[in-house]
Design an enzyme around this catalytic site. Sequence first.
Site, PDB file in Angstrom:
ATOM      1  N   LYS A  76       5.150   0.814   9.051  1.00 19.40           N
ATOM      2  CA  LYS A  76       4.516   1.719   8.085  1.00 19.40           C
ATOM      3  C   LYS A  76       4.390   3.115   9.674  1.00 19.40           C
ATOM      4  CE  LYS A  76       3.220  -0.138   4.604  1.00 19.40           C
ATOM      5  NZ  LYS A  76       2.352   0.160   3.277  1.00 19.40           N
ATOM      6  N   ARG A 111       5.254 -12.738   9.808  1.00 16.56           N
ATOM      7  CA  ARG A 111       6.222 -11.696   9.467  1.00 16.56           C
ATOM      8  C   ARG A 111       7.482 -11.338  10.279  1.00 16.56           C
ATOM      9  NH1 ARG A 111       2.810  -7.411   8.938  1.00 16.56           N
ATOM     10  NH2 ARG A 111       3.677  -5.908   9.656  1.00 16.56           N
ATOM     11  N   GLU A 153       1.035  -1.690  -0.347  1.00 26.50           N
ATOM     12  CA  GLU A 153       0.301   0.162   0.032  1.00 26.50           C
ATOM     13  C   GLU A 153       1.037   1.225  -0.313  1.00 26.50           C
ATOM     14  OE1 GLU A 153      -3.433   2.489   3.106  1.00 26.50           O
ATOM     15  OE2 GLU A 153      -2.707   0.059   3.005  1.00 26.50           O
TER      16      GLU A 153
HETATM   17  P1  ATP Z   1       2.926  -2.358   7.289  1.00 26.29           P
HETATM   18  O1  ATP Z   1       2.468  -2.857   9.404  1.00 26.29           O
HETATM   19  O2  ATP Z   1       4.152  -1.827   8.353  1.00 26.29           O
HETATM   20  O3  ATP Z   1       1.958  -1.176   7.684  1.00 26.29           O
HETATM   21  P2  ATP Z   1       1.059  -3.532   5.419  1.00 26.29           P
HETATM   22  O4  ATP Z   1       1.852  -4.667   5.495  1.00 26.29           O
HETATM   23  O5  ATP Z   1       0.766  -2.235   6.104  1.00 26.29           O
HETATM   24  O6  ATP Z   1       2.533  -3.072   6.374  1.00 26.29           O
HETATM   25  P3  ATP Z   1       1.885  -3.651   2.924  1.00 26.29           P
HETATM   26  O7  ATP Z   1       2.469  -2.060   2.053  1.00 26.29           O
HETATM   27  O8  ATP Z   1       0.064  -3.530   2.760  1.00 26.29           O
HETATM   28  O9  ATP Z   1       2.012  -2.651   4.570  1.00 26.29           O
HETATM   29  O10 ATP Z   1       2.822  -4.615   2.595  1.00 26.29           O
HETATM   30  C1  ATP Z   1       2.848  -5.594   1.104  1.00 26.29           C
HETATM   31  C2  ATP Z   1       3.366  -6.450   1.418  1.00 26.29           C
HETATM   32  O11 ATP Z   1       4.456  -6.798   2.629  1.00 26.29           O
HETATM   33  C3  ATP Z   1       1.949  -7.318   1.937  1.00 26.29           C
HETATM   34  O12 ATP Z   1       1.936  -8.510   1.296  1.00 26.29           O
HETATM   35  C4  ATP Z   1       2.824  -7.904   3.939  1.00 26.29           C
HETATM   36  O13 ATP Z   1       2.148  -8.272   3.942  1.00 26.29           O
HETATM   37  C5  ATP Z   1       4.258  -7.800   3.470  1.00 26.29           C
HETATM   38  N1  ATP Z   1       4.507  -7.629   4.818  1.00 26.29           N
HETATM   39  C6  ATP Z   1       4.668  -5.788   5.334  1.00 26.29           C
HETATM   40  N2  ATP Z   1       5.120  -6.021   6.756  1.00 26.29           N
HETATM   41  C7  ATP Z   1       6.030  -7.554   6.720  1.00 26.29           C
HETATM   42  C8  ATP Z   1       6.822  -7.805   7.389  1.00 26.29           C
HETATM   43  N3  ATP Z   1       7.285  -7.371   8.819  1.00 26.29           N
HETATM   44  N4  ATP Z   1       7.564  -9.039   7.564  1.00 26.29           N
HETATM   45  C9  ATP Z   1       7.186  -9.548   6.159  1.00 26.29           C
HETATM   46  N5  ATP Z   1       6.325  -9.017   4.957  1.00 26.29           N
HETATM   47  C10 ATP Z   1       5.834  -7.825   5.025  1.00 26.29           C
HETATM   48 MG    MG Z   2      -1.405  -3.320   4.960  1.00 24.97          MG
END
Ligand code: ATP
Ligand code: MG
Length: 578
Positions: A280, A270, A45
């Site tokens: 984020k 994760r 995102e």
């Molecule tokens: P955040 O929790 O940091 O805001 P998010 O999951 O909202 O992260 P996205 O932009 O939706 O961020 O993430 C894109 C991809 O990265 C998704 O498929 C998510 O599952 C993966 N991802 C995000 N954080 C991690 C992590 N700590 N370890 C592994 N994969 C991750």
């Molecule tokens: Mg997300």
Amino acid sequence: MAAKQGRPQSEEKREPKSDFVRAAVSEDARAGKFDRRVQTRFPPEPNGYLHIGHAKSICLNFGIAAEHGGVCSLRFDDTNPEKEEAEFVESIIADVRWLGFDWGRHLHYASDYFEDLYQFALQLIRAGKAYVDSLSADEIRTHRGTLTEPGRESPYRERTVDHNLELFEDMCAGKFPEGSHVLRAKIDMRSGNLNLRDPVMYRILHARHHRTGDKWCVYPLYDFAHGQSDSLEGVTHSICTLEFENNRPLYDWFLNELGVTHPRQIEFARLNLSHTVLSKRKLAALVAGGHVSGWDDPRMPTISGMRRRGYTPAALRDFCDVIGVAKRNTTVDMALLEHTLRQDLNRRAPRAMGVLRPLRVLLLNYPEGQVEQLEAVNNPEDLSMGTRSVPFSRVLYIERDDFRADPPRKFFRLALGREVRLRYAYFIRCESVVKNAETGEVEELHCSYDPTTRGGSAPDGRKVKATLHWVSAAHALDAEVRLYERLFLAEDPGALAAEDLASSLNPESLRILGGCKLEPGLAQAAPGSRFQFERQGYFCVDSADSSEQRPVFNRTVALRDTWARIERARKRGGNTLD
Ligand code: ATP
Ligand code: MG
């Protein structure tokens, strides 16, 4: 042994990767599912910069696609117009590229599918599977129930198809204010899975979208967009983190009701890293609160921060390989990341001499005005990297810590009357110490050098106990050096709320040293280039602030490897951190 060009040795040598995600994908390919195609995606995102947790997902998705000769696309899940900015899109593109991955022509945006998603919504309304609800957001929340109590149906749930179509069209035409209506899926308010209690599919937002402008005033929720976007792209394996396990039945429901193809969703744990936060939202709070200089502050666990700090893409890929992929959430010690980094930099970073806290040394018997060019090895780990010459002259700088006026028992470096080796140069002996008359602080050392020891060994076979790095004063490059420590004091700052993060910040996470003296060849170093300063650590030229007039070097990581110590302790069966 010399590393080959390109991929670092460790990646070349490593066994084929195996984990439960790869096993599942291979099993599908063998069984002929999805016409034996493998297509994955990395779906960020664009509401912040990527962090090292994302690197894990990137390596996994692009890695699996490559192993099967398939496609991995980069898709921006840009369904929320309010939080997304073009800056984030650009940074994400740059970061994935820098990590070494290529999506070819498969760059997509969920916003490209707004029209398809709208048609899908109409299809569900016509099938009696979606309805316009006019409860307020608060009312929807209270009707939703809890894990132990079933939800209650909205009084608007039984609107006719025609009425729903009319209302939804009017929502899309901008006839209603925000919050007045939403479109919901008609599933089951008593479901044990809260995601299935008539989730909201669309909301009214009179907001400008970074790509579609003012075209839409309803926007799909992530849960309605995600699975359908995968399906539209022909994704075969939708690999995501564990928190989406409970959303899977909802994604399946949408895809089944719409009668479109399904990817197989596989959830993995994760990445959590000690002493930092990988969210984020929390990283954005650090930026907004001015606790760091920006998303690319070298202390941030963002890809851009780590790049600026001096991490290599290979080190990050190696780290992702080493930690592997599992189903259970764990926290990885930051020391492991730093260990992987050192291993990579050790192979590729040319050596240089840099004096961070300089102490002047005058060689009493060295001819005034004479300059010698001494040969120094660029990388003892890789002799193919050649040698360079370093100027030597009568006045030098050594590290202040390498001299003690009053040496303790196990201090073998320079002291009054003692002889040490200057790396690639000569033996020197400290003959007298010049101190500041008022403060008593050591200001300069007067030493003699032994001209017969050129290159660093004595013809008479006498030994010295220490070898020091040095820089010729007349030739030195003056630079600023930034030393970084962990950003947080707490081992698990992720457990803190965003507003409490500041209280755990390490006040010593950045120390700036001015007037450092570096060997002159470093004046030509390009922004981002990396070096090992002998005995000090790995450093890189800061890509944002360094200039010819004012060179700035970041310490990427110190030389001392705490991971090796942790591993030894673990093998001994002791505590992990001694
Ligand atoms: P955040 O929790 O940091 O805001 P998010 O999951 O909202 O992260 P996205 O932009 O939706 O961020 O993430 C894109 C991809 O990265 C998704 O498929 C998510 O599952 C993966 N991802 C995000 N954080 C991690 C992590 N700590 N370890 C592994 N994969 C991750
Ligand atoms: Mg997300």
